[in-house]
Design an enzyme around this catalytic site. Structure first.
Site, PDB file in Angstrom:
ATOM      1  N   GLU A 132       0.841  -1.344  -0.143  1.00  0.00           N
ATOM      2  CA  GLU A 132      -0.066  -0.134   0.028  1.00  0.00           C
ATOM      3  C   GLU A 132       0.793   1.248  -0.094  1.00  0.00           C
ATOM      4  O   GLU A 132       1.900   1.416   0.701  1.00  0.00           O
ATOM      5  CB  GLU A 132      -0.886   0.076   1.135  1.00  0.00           C
ATOM      6  N   ARG A 133       0.697   2.064  -0.959  1.00  0.00           N
ATOM      7  CA  ARG A 133       1.554   3.373  -1.272  1.00  0.00           C
ATOM      8  C   ARG A 133       2.907   2.954  -1.190  1.00  0.00           C
ATOM      9  O   ARG A 133       3.914   3.696  -0.981  1.00  0.00           O
ATOM     10  CB  ARG A 133       1.437   4.460   0.052  1.00  0.00           C
ATOM     11  N   ASN A 175      -2.808  -1.590   7.848  1.00  0.00           N
ATOM     12  CA  ASN A 175      -4.036  -2.199   7.646  1.00  0.00           C
ATOM     13  C   ASN A 175      -3.771  -3.536   7.551  1.00  0.00           C
ATOM     14  O   ASN A 175      -3.965  -4.288   6.432  1.00  0.00           O
ATOM     15  CB  ASN A 175      -4.846  -1.758   6.270  1.00  0.00           C
ATOM     16  N   LYS A 252      -3.075   0.154  14.201  1.00  0.00           N
ATOM     17  CA  LYS A 252      -4.118   1.163  13.572  1.00  0.00           C
ATOM     18  C   LYS A 252      -5.384   0.478  14.040  1.00  0.00           C
ATOM     19  O   LYS A 252      -5.812  -0.603  13.745  1.00  0.00           O
ATOM     20  CB  LYS A 252      -3.770   1.031  12.057  1.00  0.00           C
ATOM     21  N   GLU A 256     -10.125   4.548   9.499  1.00  0.00           N
ATOM     22  CA  GLU A 256     -10.332   4.529   8.316  1.00  0.00           C
ATOM     23  C   GLU A 256     -11.191   2.847   7.914  1.00  0.00           C
ATOM     24  O   GLU A 256     -10.401   2.093   7.181  1.00  0.00           O
ATOM     25  CB  GLU A 256      -9.097   4.408   7.277  1.00  0.00           C
ATOM     26  N   ARG A 289      -1.221   3.880  17.113  1.00  0.00           N
ATOM     27  CA  ARG A 289      -1.223   5.160  16.018  1.00  0.00           C
ATOM     28  C   ARG A 289      -2.432   6.130  16.422  1.00  0.00           C
ATOM     29  O   ARG A 289      -3.485   5.746  16.551  1.00  0.00           O
ATOM     30  CB  ARG A 289      -1.377   4.655  14.578  1.00  0.00           C
ATOM     31  N   LYS A 330       1.585  11.116  13.376  1.00  0.00           N
ATOM     32  CA  LYS A 330       2.084  11.714  12.047  1.00  0.00           C
ATOM     33  C   LYS A 330       2.674  13.028  12.363  1.00  0.00           C
ATOM     34  O   LYS A 330       1.994  13.828  13.154  1.00  0.00           O
ATOM     35  CB  LYS A 330       1.061  11.312  10.870  1.00  0.00           C
ATOM     36  N   ASP A 335      -2.270  14.387   7.081  1.00  0.00           N
ATOM     37  CA  ASP A 335      -1.840  13.124   6.585  1.00  0.00           C
ATOM     38  C   ASP A 335      -0.773  13.395   5.658  1.00  0.00           C
ATOM     39  O   ASP A 335      -0.847  13.338   4.414  1.00  0.00           O
ATOM     40  CB  ASP A 335      -2.925  12.195   5.941  1.00  0.00           C
ATOM     41  N   GLU A 357       5.977   9.898  13.501  1.00  0.00           N
ATOM     42  CA  GLU A 357       5.788   9.146  12.285  1.00  0.00           C
ATOM     43  C   GLU A 357       6.204  10.100  11.039  1.00  0.00           C
ATOM     44  O   GLU A 357       5.157  11.002  10.733  1.00  0.00           O
ATOM     45  CB  GLU A 357       4.374   8.240  12.219  1.00  0.00           C
ATOM     46  N   GLU A 363       4.204   9.582  -0.717  1.00  0.00           N
ATOM     47  CA  GLU A 363       2.742   9.062  -1.050  1.00  0.00           C
ATOM     48  C   GLU A 363       2.009  10.495  -1.646  1.00  0.00           C
ATOM     49  O   GLU A 363       1.220  10.324  -2.708  1.00  0.00           O
ATOM     50  CB  GLU A 363       1.769   8.804   0.078  1.00  0.00           C
ATOM     51  N   TRP A 512     -13.720  13.129   3.693  1.00  0.00           N
ATOM     52  CA  TRP A 512     -12.288  12.733   4.171  1.00  0.00           C
ATOM     53  C   TRP A 512     -11.593  13.959   4.711  1.00  0.00           C
ATOM     54  O   TRP A 512     -10.381  13.772   5.327  1.00  0.00           O
ATOM     55  CB  TRP A 512     -11.595  12.142   3.012  1.00  0.00           C
TER      56      TRP A 512
HETATM   57  C1  GCV Z   1      -1.904   2.496   5.509  1.00  0.00           C
HETATM   58  C2  GCV Z   1      -3.255   7.522   4.290  1.00  0.00           C
HETATM   59  C3  GCV Z   1      -2.818   6.325   3.348  1.00  0.00           C
HETATM   60  C4  GCV Z   1      -3.425   5.236   3.398  1.00  0.00           C
HETATM   61  C5  GCV Z   1      -2.850   4.824   4.743  1.00  0.00           C
HETATM   62  C6  GCV Z   1      -3.151   5.683   5.990  1.00  0.00           C
HETATM   63  C7  GCV Z   1      -2.534   5.324   7.121  1.00  0.00           C
HETATM   64  O1  GCV Z   1      -4.794   7.474   4.413  1.00  0.00           O
HETATM   65  O2  GCV Z   1      -3.257   7.117   2.127  1.00  0.00           O
HETATM   66  O3  GCV Z   1      -2.897   4.301   2.491  1.00  0.00           O
HETATM   67  O4  GCV Z   1      -2.875   3.259   4.895  1.00  0.00           O
HETATM   68  O5  GCV Z   1      -2.813   6.929   5.482  1.00  0.00           O
HETATM   69  O6  GCV Z   1      -1.656   5.901   7.562  1.00  0.00           O
HETATM   70  O7  GCV Z   1      -3.016   4.708   7.898  1.00  0.00           O
END
Ligand code: GCV
Length: 790
Positions: A132-133, A175, A252, A256, A289, A330, A335, A357, A363, A512
């Site tokens: 992912e990313r 995730n 996490k 989301e 997180r 973060k 984000d 973080e 990304e 979002w």
């Molecule tokens: C791993 C953002 C990203 C998601 C990521 C999320 C996170 O929303 O787009 O891909 O999920 O951050 O950090 O949990």
């Protein structure tokens, strides 16, 4: 010579021999006892057995090392020592770095302490091998639902991480797939831990809170249910039997769509603690997180603000987390945007461990197709004073646990390296991984020092190379910000999709919450206490004061904190709208200059990397123009305020595809119109190649031709360009850009340098569709050839 016995010390020894041989051509011999000058690698305990009088100039804490020289068994020795064998590896890499940078290594007497105890990377790898990313190929850990049979790359990654002082790596996506914790899967993970171990790197895992129910035998995952606590305890015991040096978990939850404690009316502290208690007897930790927010917020309510979420949720829980829990925050409250203020939560926890973080994988900052060296951004955040107490409390002190004397603290970087040979896709992007490690070790280093180290170690000492690469890297964040999202507006990307190209309307009108609130009159998000969402009230009074008043707020963050008219005059003296136009043009121009700068390095570095970087910089320069035009056209349409410089919407050097003489092509409207010059393009849906022609109307001379087309991921269309029926260029639209539509992600430029044209020449673009890629053409721009001639 080694004093002490462990696989880590043996690795350190091999690495030293390999590095010295590689850099100096000298083959070191291993000896059991020095009879002549030697390099001694020793744990401090063993060293003292040899020479009890040796005392380091400062206390040696875990992972720190001392590079010194001493007489051992009668011989003059260079000594690398540490309380831990892992620290010896770090010391070896430090010595090798000094050698490679040409520093004097005689008479060394230097102690280095890592700034924070926990320095981790997170990988967002899925078990099917997709990351992912991740932008550099598939996972180095997983494929087809299993750990890879061949873990050579994981071993090499551990070596890279050790070289920059990283001591933990969570290998799977936050995730998280609960399958990881099954009895069948854990032995597979133990194999990864096995390849990490020689490098002193500890395995960690991301976990899903629902695991006791989803893969366990419990009918609940309520963290306060004793049966759930027992499940986590048994699971932790099982993991530590297989992986005795297991580092801990990342979590996490309630974010989301992930399961979390809210399902049972419990708090993040309840969730974190039940797991922390399970790993505590083994010395493990839990990174929980703080990226928890409601992505269904009602955007019509001007008081709603996703930026508030982390502080609102975690600040009231301060003091309720166990001592082996860290809140992983973060750097900004949204984000990983190109610019955000430091998260207020850094100043909002005094009785809880913190970790910052950072995102190494780009990304929101160009996905390693665009050059964007992030150390200057990270450094701004790390140095930012939160005024959490009366004294100075920069973020770096807080996250390391220094301010409130916490038992631990940390730095986490989301790295997402992949199977690509160069790990990150863009050869210059590895500087971000390097910078993360160096800042986690010592956040007092400057981005200039870090990039200079990286460039010299990567490309050598040629002053022209060092100067150009350092400059390009150090200016690249500002350049990227200039053409994507200046004044703190956030990245105006397609936030509902791949987070890559421009998509300025996607961040409005949905839950979002990355809102810029741009309308006909004004732009920016009012986060003030006085009239806005109240987000600013989460900071200390001193920080609030910096931003609350529109007249004082720095230009770089103005639109993050305030909603202002486009005609509002900035500290720079420009209006908001003119400043936005200007920075998009300046950014695109700077991206173009990087190409000409890089071209000066031809022959000074190996062709392979030279050409790879050149291709990427050319692509970036073309895509920066796409960004510039989309955002400027959108702003012009929204505000009706013309660009004082007369550039926006005026492109006299362009010949629109829809105005060309077409054969087989059909005209299509692009929506939103700003994704194509003039709002239209031409598309070839015929089975045969299509073509579009026009006559050159300028004076005879040498010109560069920019062909703007859409490279859809659904096929590999082909293009060729002919002048008076003679071919001058051909190429395949074979990039794997993240969209199947003509939009800001797929709009791509091909530059054909130095074409001799006479007035009246016929220029033809021929497009051959393939699969779902209809060889769409937007425009051709013709300019006088650049002096450098590409
Ligand atoms: C791993 C953002 C990203 C998601 C990521 C999320 C996170 O929303 O787009 O891909 O999920 O951050 O950090 O949990």
């Amino acid at each position: 010579m080694i004093l002490g016995k462990s696989v880590v010390l043996t690795t350190a020894q091999k690495e030293l021999i390999r590095g010295v041989k590689g850099m100096l051509g000298t083959t070191l011999r291993t000896v059991p006892s020095p009879s002549e000058p030697a390099i001694v690698l020793a744990t401090f305990v063993e060293l003292q057995k040899e020479n009890a009088g040796l005392t380091p100039p400062q206390e040696l804490r875990k992972d720190s090392f001392w590079l010194t020289h001493a007489k051992l068994r009668g011989a003059d020795c260079v000594v690398i020592t540490s309380p831990s064998d892992r620290g010896v590896i770090y010391g070896v890499f430090a010595l090798l770095r000094k050698i490679s940078l040409g520093e004097d290594v005689h008479n060394l007497d230097e102690v280095q302490q890592p700034y924070a105890p926990l320095r981790w990377v997170n990988q967002w790898d899925n078990l099917d091998g997709h990351i992912e990313r991740g932008y550099a190929g598939p996972s180095i850990f997983f494929e087809n639902g299993h750990v890879r049979a061949d873990l050579q790359r994981a071993h090499d990654y551990a070596r890279i991480l050790a070289s920059i002082g990283i001591n933990g790596c969570a290998v799977n996506n936050v995730n998280a797939n609960p399958k990881l914790l099954t009895d069948e899967f854990l032995p597979e993970l133990a194999r990864i831990a096995g390849v990490f171990r020689p490098w002193g790197l500890q395995l960690a895992l991301s976990i899903d809170l629902s695991s006791p129910k989803s893969v366990g035998d419990r009918d609940t995952f309520d963290p306060l249910d004793a049966r759930v606590g027992e499940w986590w305890k048994q699971k932790a015991d099982q993991i530590y039997r297989l992986i005795p040096d297991f580092a801990g978990f990342v979590m996490k939850a309630d974010s989301e769509g992930r399961p979390g404690p809210a399902s049972y009316g419990r708090t993040p502290a309840d969730a974190a603690n039940v797991i922390a208690r399970a790993v505590k007897p083994h010395g493990g930790v839990v990174f929980y997180r703080a990226f928890v927010y409601d992505h269904h917020l009602d955007w019509r309510n001007l008081k709603n603000d996703r930026a508030r979420a982390a502080y609102d949720i975690f600040h009231p829980l301060d003091g309720k987390f166990d001592e082996n829990v860290l809140i992983q925050i973060k750097y900004g409250p949204i984000d990983f945007q190109v610019r955000e203020p430091a998260s207020p939560l850094f100043g909002g926890l005094s009785r809880t461990n913190e970790a910052i973080e950072l995102q190494i994988t780009q990304e929101y900052t160009g996905q390693q197709r665009h050059l964007c060296f992030l150390a200057p951004l990270w450094k701004d955040i790390l140095d930012f004073d939160m005024h959490a107490t009366d004294g100075s409390t920069p973020v770096k002190h807080l996250v390391a646990g220094h301010v409130f004397d916490r038992p631990t603290g940390g730095f986490v970087g989301v790295a997402n390296v992949g199977m690509d040979t160069n790990w990150m896709r863009h050869p210059l992007a590895l500087a971000n991984l390097y910078a993360f490690g160096r800042l986690a070790w010592n956040p007092n280093l400057t981005p200039g020092q870090i990039v200079d180290e990286w460039t010299r170690q990567t490309f050598g000492d040629d002053p022209a190379v060092v100067q150009i690469v350092d400059r390009m890297q150090l200016t690249s964040w500002r350049t990227y910000e200039d053409y994507t999202g200046p004044l703190g507006v956030g990245t105006l990307t397609n936030i509902l999709g791949p987070h890559y190209g421009p998509g300025p309307e996607s961040s409005e009108n949905n839950g979002w919450g990355q809102w810029h609130r741009a309308d006909h009159q004004g732009v920016g998000m009012d986060r003030t206490v006085a009239t806005g969402t109240g987000f600013l009230g989460q900071y200390s009074a001193a920080v609030q004061k910096l931003y609350e008043n529109v007249a004082d707020c720095p230009d770089d963050l103005l639109l993050f904190f305030h909603h202002v008219a486009y005609t509002h005059v900035l500290h720079s003296g420009k209006t908001v709208i003119q400043s936005m136009y200007d920075s998009h043009y300046a950014g695109a121009e700077a991206a173009e200059q990087n190409v000409t700068q890089w071209e000066q390095l031809r022959g000074k570095i190996d062709d392979e990397r030279y050409l790879e970087v050149l291709g990427r910089l050319r692509y970036q320069a073309g895509h920066a123009i796409v960004w510039r035009d989309v955002i400027c056209d959108w702003l012009l349409g929204l505000t009706g305020i013309p660009d004082a410089e007369g550039r926006v919407g005026q492109h006299p050097d362009r010949i629109e595809a829809e105005d060309m003489q077409q054969q087989g092509y059909t005209q299509v409207d692009i929506t939103p119109a700003y994704f194509a010059s003039g709002g239209k393009a031409i598309s070839c849906s015929a089975a045969q190649p299509c073509s579009a022609s026009f006559h050159f109307k300028g004076n005879s001379g040498t010109y560069d031709l920019d062909v703007q087309y859409f490279d859809l991921k659904t096929g590999v269309a082909r293009f060729s360009v002919l002048v008076n029926s003679l071919p001058v260029d051909e190429w395949q639209a074979n990039d794997d850009l993240p969209s199947a539509k003509p939009d800001g992600d797929t709009s791509t430029r091909r530059t054909i340098p130095a074409v001799a044209l006479r007035s009246g020449d016929e220029i033809t673009i021929r497009g051959t569709p393939d699969g779902g890629d209809p060889a769409m053409l937007d425009y051709v721009a013709i300019h006088k050839a650049q002096e450098s001639g590409h």
